[in-house]
Design an enzyme around this catalytic site. Structure first.
Site, PDB file in Angstrom:
ATOM      1  N   SER A 686      -3.417  71.916  13.236  1.00 28.78           N
ATOM      2  CA  SER A 686      -4.028  70.962  12.306  1.00 28.78           C
ATOM      3  C   SER A 686      -5.438  71.356  11.869  1.00 28.78           C
ATOM      4  O   SER A 686      -6.033  70.659  11.045  1.00 28.78           O
ATOM      5  CB  SER A 686      -4.057  69.566  12.933  1.00 28.78           C
ATOM      6  OG  SER A 686      -4.839  69.561  14.103  1.00 28.78           O
ATOM      7  N   LYS A 729      -7.446  60.255  15.192  1.00 37.12           N
ATOM      8  CA  LYS A 729      -8.385  61.116  14.467  1.00 37.12           C
ATOM      9  C   LYS A 729      -9.275  60.302  13.526  1.00 37.12           C
ATOM     10  O   LYS A 729     -10.481  60.559  13.403  1.00 37.12           O
ATOM     11  CB  LYS A 729      -7.604  62.178  13.681  1.00 37.12           C
ATOM     12  CG  LYS A 729      -6.909  63.204  14.563  1.00 37.12           C
ATOM     13  CD  LYS A 729      -6.113  64.204  13.734  1.00 37.12           C
ATOM     14  CE  LYS A 729      -5.433  65.232  14.612  1.00 37.12           C
ATOM     15  NZ  LYS A 729      -4.635  66.206  13.839  1.00 37.12           N
TER      16      LYS A 729
END
Length: 787
Positions: A686, A729
């Site tokens: 990611s 996140k």
């Protein structure tokens, strides 16, 4: 050794082979194995010369090597080698030798490659002084041998055939010693005796010693046989006594025991198959001899089976509103879990025969998985049994051992049912992802039947050997990571994910649940300790970094302990904590957000990462220097993360002209990509768009906005692929003061699961290719010349 009876004939230097635990006598043949390298070398040397060896016994038969003359006896035998047999592809040899003379080890010569010795050949008396005395000793030896053969099972015929007509006392002594069992030190005594008469007398004494030992062994054997016969006779008499008492109606306690078991089975109202099995076992118990081990096994089996709640169950609390209130009182949030439990109860209300459910609570540590399972049991009015599966490697821990094993017991599932006292408890299987497997079996495979609604109505424990209906049990399993759960087991469970708590949720949990709980636990009231929301927020942000609230509860407990200590010591009567006052009790802050939301910087990009403790900011720093095209990656990166960096670099090389970058940068520039906190391992795809943005910024001299964070996987063609952990996140981004978050376009539906506070505070930019990412993150109007 008596030197008066010896005369020195000559000295010889011969190869020496040390023997371990065996001896050879003059005039006798011996077959033995040669394995040690120096012994094989001595054998080869003898075969190349006159085939003569000197064999002498070691003092310590267990010693692997000869260290000097002190480790050998002084008297041995000079032998001639008759035959050597070597087996192909194997080390060592089998040797047949014949003793010729006794020899005295005068001194050792060289030890390598084989041992040599200077041997003094010894001569013994060849004729006895008194023929009558010699004949008497020989006859005495014959008589002793007959007794020895009777006691030991020795074949006397072969032994007597070779010595029966001999009148040589020395030969008879040597032959007998060579062919009957004696200890190695005893044989050495015979070998060292050079006078034939004394040698034969010594052999006779040694045979008498062996006969005494055989007599003792025989008496021990007879005593054991008598004791066994006495025990068997006693058991037989006791069995007769039982039969007589039964005929007279004078039943003893043993018979009453079986009748008590029969009465207990009748009262228990067991299923037909179970009742038949237990009555059969009671019948076997009645036939067992008094005091037999099998009767103890049957009694244990019957006791455990009668404690199992075959038909006992509890009534579910189907008042949906009451259950909802009970769950809300115990836990803040967790709406999906509460909704799933209420749905189950609603179905039970409409269809009472509904089978139990199998849920898997999956999430980070400290998010309330186990505690909500305990609350469900209390709210539903069911019994509770909790089984910790962490570290279990033995399949029998789940399904039990066969009752024939010593100390056998039921497995943990049936033991939990027995402990709960109900056939429909809430059974919590904690840490199901921590199961192991080894040579004792796979415990996860043993759970497949128990957690399958189509099979668990006939679950059979190895100890009970009877089917038990687990279909009414409400199974709840907990796990931190689904990757380590076998797919077949995971498929049987309905997975409900526990997401990380937002700071606002943690604040509510701490204020409404944790603080009152810890105050009560430490003997404090609301007037003695007060903590306002500002202090709790500071505790959450600067003293804990986790997905759940376990560490937060520990910090609150620490504050309560220190407050209690201060009150008892008289330093203060109460404590009121506000923001900025925690350092006095908890010390300096442990965590500080490192993101600097300031002016744009070249080569510095804010990424977002997911960890087991929640979301984290992950900065990427890119440096470009004149060089030859080297790429260096640092920061304790995993293979997947390194591959993302190479993929980003390949995309930039393919689109260098469009991005305003020198197409030959890969020849003239060295690139260094670094992720700070190098001691912390980092991996995952990611960070692809983060690395790509940093490279474009550093190579083109374009600043990156510091109020922007991003996440997404990149491909060689510039596509941005979806990622996981978006909820955690985005919370990390908000905590760090970020204003804009760039996410993959395919993750846009996941925004519905994000906390509304976080969603309203952040500006989300979706991107399916790299171009929107660079457009949102780079400040091209502030481009600087870095070349």
């Amino acid at each position: 050794m008596d030197t008066e009876a010896t005369t020195v004939s000559r000295y010889q230097t011969l190869p020496l082979i040390p023997l371990r635990g065996i001896s050879v006598f003059p005039g006798m043949r011996l077959i033995f194995d040669v394995e040690r390298a120096e012994s094989l070398a001595a054998l080869d040397a003898a075969m190349e010369a006159d085939q003569v060896l000197f064999l002498v016994a070691q003092r310590d038969p267990a010693a692997e090597a000869v260290t000097g003359a002190d480790s050998l006896y002084k008297v041995g035998t000079v032998c001639r080698v008759h035959q050597v047999l070597r087996v192909p592809d194997e080390e060592g040899a089998k040797v047949m030798v014949e003793g010729t003379e006794r020899g005295y080890l005068a001194r050792l010569g060289p030890m390598k490659p084989y041992i040599t010795a200077q041997v003094e050949l010894l001569q013994t008396e060849t004729s006895p002084r008194t023929a009558v005395k010699a004949e008497a000793l020989i006859r005495q030896c014959y008589g002793l041998l007959e007794k020895y053969a009777q006691g030991s099972g020795l074949d006397l015929e072969d032994l007597m055939r070779d010595i029966l007509g001999s009148s040589d006392a020395g030969y008879v002594a040597d032959y007998v010693t060579q062919n009957i069992y004696m200890r190695a030190d005893q044989k050495q005594l015979v070998l060292e005796e050079l006078r034939p008469m004394r040698r034969l007398a010594l052999v006779n004494r040694l045979i008498r010693w062996e006969l005494d030992i055989l007599d003792v062994e025989q008496s021990i054997h007879e005593e054991a046989a008598k004791r066994m016969k006495r025990v068997q006779r006693e058991m037989f008499l006791r069995e007769q006594l039982r039969t007589i008492q039964a005929e007279l109606g004078e039943e003893d306690g043993y018979t009453d025991d079986t009748e008590e078991y029969r009465a207990a089975v009748a009262r228990a109202k067991l299923p037909r198959e179970v009742e038949a099995k237990l009555n059969k076992e009671i019948g076997r118990l009645a036939k067992q001899p008094f005091g037999s081990a099998e009767s103890a096994v049957i009694r244990t089996y019957l006791d455990i089976c009668l404690e199992i709640p075959w038909e006992r169950s509890t009534q579910d609390n189907l008042d949906i509103d009451a259950v909802r209130q009970a769950l809300d009182a115990d836990h803040f949030g967790l709406e999906k879990i509460k909704e799933r439990v209420l749905e189950y109860l609603a179905v039970r209300r409409l269809t009472p025969d509904q089978k139990g459910s199998i849920l898997c609570f999956l999430g980070p540590p400290g998010t309330g998985k186990t505690s909500i399972a305990l609350s469900i049991a209390r709210a539903m009015g069911r019994k509770l049994c909790r089984i910790s599966l962490g570290g279990i490697h033995d399949e029998a821990e789940i399904r039990g051992h066969r009752k024939t094993y010593v100390g056998a017991m039921p497995g943990r599932i049936m033991a939990g049912i027995q402990q709960a006292g109900s056939r429909n408890p809430v059974m919590v299987l904690d840490e199901i992802d921590k199961l192991g497997s080894d040579y004792r079996g796979d415990p996860s495979a043993a759970l497949l039947e128990a957690l399958d609604p189509e099979q668990n109505s006939q679950f059979r424990d190895h100890f009970l050997e009877l089917p038990f209906d687990l279909s009414e049990v409400f199974f709840i399993t907990t796990a931190n990571n689904a990757d380590t759960i076998p797919p077949a087991l995971l498929d049987r469970m309905e997975v409900i994910e526990f997401a990380s708590y937002t700071d606002e949720e943690k604040l509510a949990i701490a204020r409404d649940h944790l603080l009152p709980k810890q105050r009560k636990k430490h003997g404090l009231n609301g007037n003695q300790l007060r903590i306002n929301d500002g202090a709790l927020r500071e505790m959450i942000a600067q003293y804990t970094r986790e997905s759940g609230v376990r560490r937060l509860e520990q910090q609150i407990a620490a504050v309560c302990r220190k407050t209690a200590a201060g009150i008892v010591e008289g330093r203060f009567r109460s404590k009121y904590l506000r923001a900025g006052s925690l350092e006095e009790l908890l010390g300096p802050a442990k965590y500080k957000d490192t993101a600097s939301v300031g002016e744009a910087k070249v080569g510095l990009v804010h990424g977002l990462a997911w960890t087991s403790a929640g979301g984290e900011m992950l900065d990427a720093e890119v440096g470009v220097m004149d060089g030859s095209g080297k790429l260096e990656l640092t920061g304790n990166l995993g293979d997947v993360m390194k591959e993302s960096a190479h993929a980003a670099l390949t995309y930039i090389r393919a689109h260098a002209a469009e991005l305003g970058i020198d197409p030959d940068f890969y020849k003239t520039k060295d690139i260094h990509i670094h992720f700070p906190e190098g001691a912390v391992p980092k991996d995952g795809p990611s960070a692809g768009v983060t690395i790509c943005t940093g490279l474009v910024s550093a190579l083109g001299g374009i600043p990156v906005r510091q109020d922007v964070a991003m996440t997404g996987e990149i491909t060689l063609r510039g596509r941005v692929l979806p990622i996981g952990g978006l909820r955690e996140k985005t919370m990390a981004a908000l905590r760090a003061g970020i204003h804009t978050v760039i996410i993959p376009a395919e993750n846009e539906p996941d925004l519905r699961d994000i906390d509304q506070t976080v969603r309203s505070a952040l500006n989300f930019v979706t991107a399916d290719t790299v171009e929107p990412v660079l457009q949102a993150a780079l400040c091209r109007e502030e481009q600087h010349d870095t070349h």
